[in-house]
Design a protein around this motif. Structure first.
Motif, short mmCIF file in Angstrom:
data_model
loop_
_atom_site.label_atom_id
_atom_site.label_comp_id
_atom_site.label_asym_id
_atom_site.label_seq_id
_atom_site.Cartn_x
_atom_site.Cartn_y
_atom_site.Cartn_z
N TYR A 92 7.25 -15.61 25.10
CA TYR A 92 8.29 -16.64 24.47
C TYR A 92 8.70 -17.73 25.40
O TYR A 92 8.58 -18.99 25.01
CB TYR A 92 9.31 -15.96 23.89
N TYR A 96 5.52 -19.97 24.53
CA TYR A 96 5.82 -20.87 23.38
C TYR A 96 6.31 -22.29 23.98
O TYR A 96 5.93 -23.33 23.19
CB TYR A 96 6.93 -20.23 22.55
N GLU A 267 3.61 -20.00 14.54
CA GLU A 267 3.82 -18.78 13.51
C GLU A 267 2.89 -17.84 14.26
O GLU A 267 3.14 -16.50 14.38
CB GLU A 267 3.41 -18.97 12.12
N LYS A 270 4.62 -16.36 17.11
CA LYS A 270 5.65 -15.52 16.60
C LYS A 270 5.06 -14.27 16.46
O LYS A 270 5.55 -12.97 16.88
CB LYS A 270 6.31 -15.98 15.70
N ARG A 271 4.16 -14.11 15.54
CA ARG A 271 3.50 -12.90 14.96
C ARG A 271 3.24 -11.93 16.20
O ARG A 271 3.14 -10.70 16.22
CB ARG A 271 2.83 -12.94 13.93
N SER B 55 11.29 -8.57 16.14
CA SER B 55 10.88 -9.06 14.89
C SER B 55 12.21 -9.89 14.32
O SER B 55 12.14 -10.89 13.86
CB SER B 55 10.60 -8.01 13.99
N VAL B 58 12.70 -13.35 15.75
CA VAL B 58 12.05 -14.06 15.42
C VAL B 58 12.49 -14.67 13.91
O VAL B 58 12.65 -16.07 13.54
CB VAL B 58 10.48 -13.74 15.07
N TRP B 63 14.36 -17.83 17.53
CA TRP B 63 12.93 -18.49 18.35
C TRP B 63 12.96 -19.68 18.26
O TRP B 63 12.67 -20.28 19.24
CB TRP B 63 11.85 -17.63 17.51
N GLU B 64 13.29 -20.41 17.16
CA GLU B 64 13.06 -22.00 17.53
C GLU B 64 14.48 -22.59 17.93
O GLU B 64 14.11 -23.57 18.83
CB GLU B 64 13.18 -22.34 15.59
#
Lengths: 494, 84
Positions: A92, A96, A267, A270-271, B55, B58, B63-64
């Protein structure tokens, strides 16, 4: 069981992987973005498995069970923490962020990203050079693993150099023909294959020895110290420094780092992030426990041999053992292809084009990349014939070398005041120091510098801290150059 | 507690998740439970916990927000000054 059938299964599997690569090649376009990044179109399952399969090298598949066999099942904890938790967090924090930046500015390599941010061709080439340097032992590690695997499988009928040469030939063919799309496709097939095969292997062996309880009981009878957590090799210093250097090192591996640019969408990242701990556990638990349980089994593991194939030969049919070795060799091959592919993009984009020949045509660059791959793989093959250490030792050296890049990169990603001089000092000085430590063990004329201090603490960990201090310290006392542009790394609000 | 303050809790959560993926409290313990040393079960359960919390991280949109971006599912007003 004949030798021919075992070898047939191994070679057949390698050919199968090559066929997938060729199909992928047929659907690919002849551009650098497609060759290296599959047009940034990799979906969740493929991204997850391609990263996963790349992590799964000889280091995990043979080195891991070997260490669990020699020193105890704590290796499961160390690797699980590294790959399942710490790497996920870095996935992350670094991955990311890099994806966001790369997607905006069209970067393909780490060096390109940093070089553009700091307006420095020198930094770009330095990062690429350092990466290629540590890639070398890691490619070599795969060849060593493959050589040992075939010796084990065929009882020495195929010599060590033969196995190493076979995998070298396949990896060159593969990378030259397929590009990232091909590598990603086979990685997915191989990741799924290895996950299934290692569980079948564990079930098979456990049913033969009377179940999990019996296997653990026999292990503790042979090595009572395996039951208690810690002790022996596993000092606090060893666990902490191994976990940190490997996890940070993994993020800077060219083949992993380049994956941060290939995802189709956020996405996808993330997954993958969520699935990571589970996937890692699913693979490591059976593989490393088989290694640890083997101490209680009536098997004879020769000096220098890998424990996993020995156990499989004892408890499962020969065709199955051959299939597992084929899977492991395929894992090494996919690790190596990814490494070579990323390495060649580092070389052509960050060294050859900016430094040597800026006007090279696309066609010429493509040829340089492919020739570079072949030369690099052949040199690593020659070096692998000298077998300079165990799989874990060689791997660990490479991981630590890459780990020294991580903190300066994090600094650049998150701290706008980072300057070009700060980056160059933070990357260069710790690398030179670490290289001196590594080479002092190889060159006879100088005294060997210690790799660990005070009971298992890795000097690379200290050098990581040093790299961060240098980057921050030098950045504070130097002004940003006119060519640098912190806004290149801005990702908020678009 | 505002959303951005709650997001900061994630940093300490991640720190704890990483730190205790190694079963430090069981150092030297040699009990065997259900066929495996008990500290292996700790690790297995811990990685399961990681998957669950990752999870949630997210899905909560942190996360964003952690990258200073606005989650797609979120209205403009909840942004807390991330955008000019």
């Amino acid at each position: 069981m004949t030798l021919g059938l075992s070898l047939g299964i191994v070679v057949g599997y390698l050919l199968f992987a090559l066929a997938i690569g060729l199909v992928a090649y047929r659907v690919s376009e002849a551009t650098a973005e497609d060759y290296y990044l599959a047009n940034r179109s990799i979906g969740t399952v493929v991204l997850l498995f391609t990263t996963f399969a790349t992590l799964l090298s000889a280091f995990t598949f043979f080195g891991g069970p070997n260490l669990a066999f020699a020193a105890g099942p704590e290796w499961l904890i160390v690797m699980g923490t590294i790959d399942g938790v710490l790497f996920a967090v870095l996935w992350y924090a670094i991955g990311y962020k890099q994806w966001l930046i790369g997607n905006r500015n069209g970067y393909v390599t780490l060096g390109e990203m940093l070089g553009d941010r700091f307006g420095s061709v020198g930094l770009r080439a330095l990062v690429a050079g350092v990466s290629l340097l540590w890639l070398f032992p890691y490619v070599m590690l795969q060849q060593m693993g493959a050589g040992e695997a075939l010796v084990g499988l065929t009882g020495g009928a195929v010599p060590y150099w033969g196995g190493a040469a076979l995998v070298t030939a396949f990896m060159i063919l593969y990378v030259v023909l397929a590009g990232m799309r091909g590598v990603a496709w086979t990685d997915t097939v191989q990741g799924l294959f290895m996950l299934s095969v290692v569980w079948i292997a564990a079930a098979w062996v456990l049913s033969a020895v009377g179940g999990v309880g019996a296997a653990t009981g026999a292990m503790l009878d042979a090595r009572p110290d395996f039951g208690s957590f810690g002790g022996g090799t596993y000092s606090v210093g060893f666990i902490v420094s191994t976990a940190i250097t490997i996890a940070f090192g993994v993020t800077m591996f060219p083949q992993i780092n380049q994956r941060f640019f290939v995802a189709r969408s956020g996405e996808t990242l993330k997954r993958s992030f969520v699935l990571w701990p589970v996937l890692v556990l699913l693979l490591f638990l059976p593989a490393f426990m088989l290694g640890a349980w083997a101490v209680g089994m009536p098997v004879d593991v020769p000096e220098g041999a890998n424990v996993l194939p020995v156990v499989l030969n004892e408890y499962t049919p020969a065709w199955f053992a051959a299939l597992v070795v084929a899977g492991a060799m395929a894992a090494m091959m996919s690790s190596s292809d990814s490494m070579l592919l990323s390495g060649s993009s580092y070389f052509t984009r960050d060294v050859y084009r900016p430094v040597v020949n800026a006007d090279a045509s696309e066609r010429r660059e493509a040829w340089i990349a492919r020739i570079g791959v072949a030369v690099f793989a052949l040199l690593a093959f020659v070096a692998s014939l000298f077998r300079p250490g165990t799989l874990i030792e060689v791997g660990d050296t490479a991981f630590s070398g890459f780990a020294l890049l991580a903190l300066p990169v994090i600094c650049a990603l998150y701290w706008d005041q980072t300057t070009r001089s700060g980056m160059i000092a933070g990357v260069l000085v710790p690398q030179v120091a670490y290289l001196a430590v590594v080479l002092s063990a190889v060159v006879a004329a100088v005294p060997t510098l210690p790799r660990t201090v005070a009971g298992g603490w890795d000097v690379a960990l200290g050098l990581m801290v040093f790299s961060a201090l240098l980057t921050v310290g030098v950045s504070l006392v130097t002004a940003p150059t006119a060519d640098s542009d912190a806004s290149r790394f801005a990702v908020a609000g678009d | 507690m505002s959303r951005s303050q709650r997001d900061l809790v994630w940093i300490s959560t991640f720190a704890v998740l990483v730190a205790f993926a190694v079963p430090w409290p069981l150092w030297g313990v040699d009990r065997v439970v259900a066929g495996l040393p008990v500290w292996i079960w700790w690790h297995v359960a811990w990685l399961g916990l990681c998957a669950v919390l990752f999870s949630r991280f997210v899905r909560s949109g942190a996360w964003e927000r952690g990258m200073g971006r606005r989650p797609e599912s979120e209205p403009e007003s909840a942004l807390g000054g991330d955008r000019p």
